[in-house]
Design an enzyme around this catalytic site. Structure first.
Site, PDB file in Angstrom:
ATOM      1  N   HIS A  13      18.557 -82.484 -63.658  1.00 45.49           N
ATOM      2  CA  HIS A  13      18.211 -81.539 -62.681  1.00 45.49           C
ATOM      3  C   HIS A  13      19.878 -81.792 -63.190  1.00 45.49           C
ATOM      4  CE1 HIS A  13      15.787 -83.626 -60.279  1.00 45.49           C
ATOM      5  NE2 HIS A  13      15.120 -82.646 -60.642  1.00 45.49           N
TER       6      HIS A  13
HETATM    7  C1  LIG Z   1       8.098 -81.076 -64.263  1.00 47.10           C
HETATM    8  C2  LIG Z   1      10.115 -80.864 -63.133  1.00 47.10           C
HETATM    9  C3  LIG Z   1       9.619 -81.269 -61.586  1.00 47.10           C
HETATM   10  C4  LIG Z   1      10.497 -80.854 -60.851  1.00 47.10           C
HETATM   11  N1  LIG Z   1      10.417 -80.659 -59.727  1.00 47.10           N
HETATM   12  C5  LIG Z   1      11.825 -80.945 -59.177  1.00 47.10           C
HETATM   13  C6  LIG Z   1      11.230 -81.145 -57.492  1.00 47.10           C
HETATM   14  O1  LIG Z   1      10.733 -81.967 -57.312  1.00 47.10           O
HETATM   15  N2  LIG Z   1      12.695 -80.308 -56.969  1.00 47.10           N
HETATM   16  C7  LIG Z   1      13.554 -79.418 -56.973  1.00 47.10           C
HETATM   17  O2  LIG Z   1      14.503 -79.268 -56.357  1.00 47.10           O
HETATM   18  N3  LIG Z   1      13.358 -79.068 -58.587  1.00 47.10           N
HETATM   19  C8  LIG Z   1      12.443 -79.489 -59.365  1.00 47.10           C
HETATM   20  N4  LIG Z   1      12.565 -79.789 -60.510  1.00 47.10           N
HETATM   21  C9  LIG Z   1      13.690 -78.226 -61.115  1.00 47.10           C
HETATM   22  C10 LIG Z   1      13.348 -76.976 -60.494  1.00 47.10           C
HETATM   23  O3  LIG Z   1      12.062 -76.891 -61.277  1.00 47.10           O
HETATM   24  C11 LIG Z   1      13.885 -75.938 -61.007  1.00 47.10           C
HETATM   25  O4  LIG Z   1      15.234 -76.042 -60.058  1.00 47.10           O
HETATM   26  C12 LIG Z   1      14.002 -74.671 -60.684  1.00 47.10           C
HETATM   27  O5  LIG Z   1      12.291 -73.709 -61.151  1.00 47.10           O
HETATM   28  C13 LIG Z   1      15.288 -73.330 -61.195  1.00 47.10           C
HETATM   29  O6  LIG Z   1      14.956 -72.049 -61.001  1.00 47.10           O
HETATM   30  P1  LIG Z   1      15.282 -70.930 -62.079  1.00 47.10           P
HETATM   31  O7  LIG Z   1      14.486 -69.560 -60.939  1.00 47.10           O
HETATM   32  O8  LIG Z   1      16.446 -70.504 -61.808  1.00 47.10           O
HETATM   33  O9  LIG Z   1      14.647 -70.848 -63.757  1.00 47.10           O
HETATM   34  P2  LIG Z   1      13.361 -71.324 -64.046  1.00 47.10           P
HETATM   35  O10 LIG Z   1      12.239 -71.696 -63.083  1.00 47.10           O
HETATM   36  O11 LIG Z   1      14.054 -72.033 -65.356  1.00 47.10           O
HETATM   37  O12 LIG Z   1      13.562 -69.800 -64.579  1.00 47.10           O
HETATM   38  C14 LIG Z   1      14.061 -69.280 -65.141  1.00 47.10           C
HETATM   39  C15 LIG Z   1      12.518 -68.600 -65.923  1.00 47.10           C
HETATM   40  O13 LIG Z   1      14.033 -67.637 -67.270  1.00 47.10           O
HETATM   41  C16 LIG Z   1      13.520 -67.437 -67.892  1.00 47.10           C
HETATM   42  N5  LIG Z   1      13.926 -67.148 -69.610  1.00 47.10           N
HETATM   43  C17 LIG Z   1      14.778 -68.150 -69.829  1.00 47.10           C
HETATM   44  N6  LIG Z   1      15.966 -67.282 -70.680  1.00 47.10           N
HETATM   45  C18 LIG Z   1      15.187 -65.888 -70.975  1.00 47.10           C
HETATM   46  C19 LIG Z   1      15.477 -64.398 -71.791  1.00 47.10           C
HETATM   47  N7  LIG Z   1      17.077 -64.989 -72.996  1.00 47.10           N
HETATM   48  N8  LIG Z   1      14.990 -64.171 -71.504  1.00 47.10           N
HETATM   49  C20 LIG Z   1      13.611 -63.840 -70.193  1.00 47.10           C
HETATM   50  N9  LIG Z   1      13.823 -64.409 -69.806  1.00 47.10           N
HETATM   51  C21 LIG Z   1      14.217 -65.982 -70.039  1.00 47.10           C
HETATM   52  C22 LIG Z   1      11.934 -68.948 -68.608  1.00 47.10           C
HETATM   53  O14 LIG Z   1      11.253 -68.584 -69.140  1.00 47.10           O
HETATM   54  C23 LIG Z   1      11.854 -69.103 -66.902  1.00 47.10           C
HETATM   55  O15 LIG Z   1      10.776 -69.022 -66.748  1.00 47.10           O
HETATM   56  C24 LIG Z   1      11.860 -79.816 -61.720  1.00 47.10           C
HETATM   57  C25 LIG Z   1      11.309 -79.124 -62.870  1.00 47.10           C
HETATM   58  C26 LIG Z   1      10.411 -79.386 -64.045  1.00 47.10           C
HETATM   59  C27 LIG Z   1      10.244 -78.689 -64.890  1.00 47.10           C
END
Ligand SMILES: Cc1cc2nc3c(=O)[nH]c(=O)nc-3n(C[C@H](O)[C@H](O)[C@H](O)COP(=O)(O)OP(=O)(O)OC[C@H]3O[C@@H](n4cnc5c(N)ncnc54)[C@H](O)[C@@H]3O)c2cc1C
Ligand code: SF4
Length: 594
Positions: free
Chosen positions: A521
């Protein structure tokens, strides 16, 4: 430049939770949206059928769904006096890499932050006096409010939870407290969409123990659904089977809240939505006046470069890549810890976590009954839920007894201290301890500091020749003292429960190390706020320096709560999206004067 795509109203970079929520809200409002995602398409039925999903070696041990190191990593150092080196395996950082992002393989712990988390500066001064706030600031803590309050956020939290189908029991509805829920939570407008999950054997023991100690246990709000559910978008989800192969895995059962399960089935049918997969955005491209972006440059898997023009650009590329993209696009000014100027990279921050393990002779915990967010927590020592007068820190931690998984490979490291690690004695010890172990996780707040920040690395580059992101971070005194206090509280609970062979692991006891963390996190670097001298984004997540750029993710958090971040990310995404289609499209200008 070989690919010139038709202009879109909005280009979204990254299609995880933040990108999917934005895309759903904006396409429903009639805008033409193109999302660019560097990972591949992932589909529940074809990628995670139940017969494939419980492959612990592939998904958990080898972390096959995370972004490959060959694509990009970060560099790391504890302080500005050191030379940063690249991080070589995913532990502290667990970047998503597919349509759905890390939301495909998250665990599902679905928290709202406390009212205090959004106003650490104001509420610390109000409760303990401005002298306390100023002395912490003099130590280097960047204590600042978010520019939104919990009350501002409540409707957006509610919307995200309805989309996700979150399971839980409310402890506070409109100020009325309910036993069995979290009585410390901020007021909710209504009950969770689905009821709380059931207790495992260890959860029942933990609940009984903390109840007896006078604390207030409740079941963790979960993105692992307790019953069948149809969300407001009309998507149907099934009940969780407590399969125990949840985080790092996809859910073949349509039971885990994820972009795949909750949003994409509707989004993909909308004619005004397009997704380009396996296509990486390199950076934003500015208009000649330098005040707004005219679109983004990208490169396809085949190595073809292209340009996507758009009126509005939204970075939803996860916390780290959001900051990196801002720096690569030259939006705003790099934070400088010496002069305390610049805001991009400022307030980078992690989370203070600890674990306590113990063993209960003769118990049958059956840990194979699990779910990603299955646990019982007390919030008696989280945030500012307890009186810090006389303590030399602010903040706190949630303390949970959890049953998130019984993975056979991972569990072989969880044996009683002194157990043999090979041969028949090891097998015997493993058979015993698999059933007899109980685990407590301590997930703590963290306050940002003057010396922790993100910047572009001067040496290391990615496969496209662009600089990697460099992290400069170590625990601060406040966080170390807080984590030690909380770890001791968790150990008291384990002793009270009657465990033997107790061991503790407080991560903040030593310098921060990316290979030894229990949490992924990571937050900050492009933070929101009402003061543009200390924040990169205004309270609608709009860049202060480039009004057609919105940056959504945990990059916006100025400090970290004692919780997982995703529901707050989702709620901020709903709020930013509504500001875009209700206000910004009619008057493309800064939404807040600053
Ligand atoms: C194993 C694991 C368990 C977790 N458990 C929890 C939990 O229980 N509770 C909780 O609140 N959170 C949890 N999290 C955290 C949670 O997954 C993240 O907070 C959340 O997914 C973030 O969402 P996001 O859309 O900001 O980013 P992401 O889900 O990371 O999505 C960002 C996307 O952008 C893409 N990207 C990045 N750079 C580029 C670029 N330059 N061009 C094109 N695409 C790009 C990436 O490929 C990715 O698919 C966990 C994470 C992991 C890995
Ligand atoms: S524990 Fe539940 S939500 Fe998680 S993968 Fe298994 S069935 Fe899906």
């Amino acid at each position: 430049m070989t690919i010139e795509r038709p202009k879109a109203d909005v280009v979204i970079v990254g299609l995880g939770w933040a990108g999917s929520v934005m895309a759903e809200e904006l396409t429903r409002a009639g805008l033409n949206v193109v999302a660019i995602e560097r990972g591949a398409w992932r589909d529940t039925s074809t990628d995670f059928p139940p017969a494939v999903d419980p492959d612990e070696l592939k998904w958990h041990t080898r972390r096959s769904m995370l972004q490959p190191m060959s694509v990009e990593t970060t560099t790391f150092r504890n302080n500005s006096g050191q030379t940063a080196a690249p991080v070589r395996n995913w532990n502290a950082y667990q970047f998503g890499w597919n349509v759905g992002g890390a939301g495909t393989h998250w665990a599902g712990m679905s928290w709202r932050f406390t009212p205090w988390d959004f106003q650490v500066a104001t509420q610390t001064a109000e409760r303990y006096g401005s002298a306390k706030l100023e002395s912490l600031r003099a130590e280097g803590l960047h204590l600042q409010d978010w520019g939104v309050t919990y009350e501002d956020m409540e409707p957006y939290y509610d919307r995200f939870e309805r989309i996700a189908g979150t399971s839980g029991k409310a402890g506070n509805i409109k100020g009325q407290k309910f036993e069995g829920g979290n009585v410390f939570e901020g007021p909710r407008s209504r009950e969770y969409p689905t009821p709380a999950l059931k207790d495992s054997a260890w959860m029942a023991k933990y609940r009984e123990t903390v109840n007896g100690m006078g604390y207030h246990p409740f079941t963790i709000p979960a993105g692992n659904l307790s019953q069948a559910y149809v969300n407001p978008l009309g998507v149907t989800m099934g009940p969780c089977t407590y399969c125990g192969f949840c985080d790092f895995h996809g859910c073949g059962n349509f039971s885990k809240s994820s972009p795949q399960a909750c949003i994409l089935p509707v989004l993909m049918r909308r004619p005004n939505f397009t997704v380009l997969t396996e296509t990486e955005v390199l950076h934003g491209v500015k208009h000649e006046d330098g005040k707004t972006l005219k679109g983004v440059n990208f490169v396809t898997r085949e190595g073809e470069e292209g340009f996507q023009e758009a009126d509005i650009v939204v970075f939803t590329a996860y916390q780290m890549d959001n900051v990196r993209l801002m720096l690569l696009s030259q939006v705003g000014t790099q934070y400088d810890p010496e002069t305390q100027t610049g805001t991009i990279g400022r307030n980078y921050n992690y989370q203070t976590c600890a674990s306590v393990s113990g063993f209960f002779p003769g118990a049958k915990m059956n840990p194979f009954v699990g779910a990603g967010a299955l646990g019982v927590q007390i919030d008696d020592f989280n945030g500012d839920n307890f009186d810090h007068t006389g303590l030399n820190f602010i903040g706190g931690a949630g303390i949970m007894g959890y049953s998130t998984d019984g993975r056979p490979i991972a569990k072989m490291n969880g044996l009683r201290p002194g157990s043999k690690r090979w041969g028949s004695e090891w097998k015997e010890a493993y058979a015993r301890d698999y059933q007899e172990a109980g685990n407590i996780f301590v997930q703590g707040t963290s306050q940002s500091t003057r010396d922790a920040y993100l910047s572009l690395d001067p040496t290391y580059k990615d496969r496209h020749g662009q600089p990697l992101l460099r992290t400069t971070f170590d625990w601060n005194r406040n966080d170390r003292d807080m984590a030690a206090y909380m770890t001791a509280k968790a150990k008291e609970i384990m002793i009270e429960a009657g465990a033997e062979g107790i061991s503790t692991d407080n991560q903040a006891a030593e310098s921060w190390n990316p290979y030894k963390q229990h949490s992924s996190h990571t937050i900050g670097g492009a933070v929101m706020g009402a003061d543009r001298s200390t924040s990169a984004l205004n309270p609608y997540l709009q860049s202060w320096d480039c009004h057609n750029l919105f940056v959504v993710g945990a990059s916006a958090f100025p400090n970290n709560g004692g919780y997982n971040p995703t529901v707050t990310v989702g709620a901020l995404a709903v709020r930013a999206a509504q500001a875009i289609h209700e206000k910004y499209v009619n008057n493309p200008a800064p939404l807040v004067e600053g």
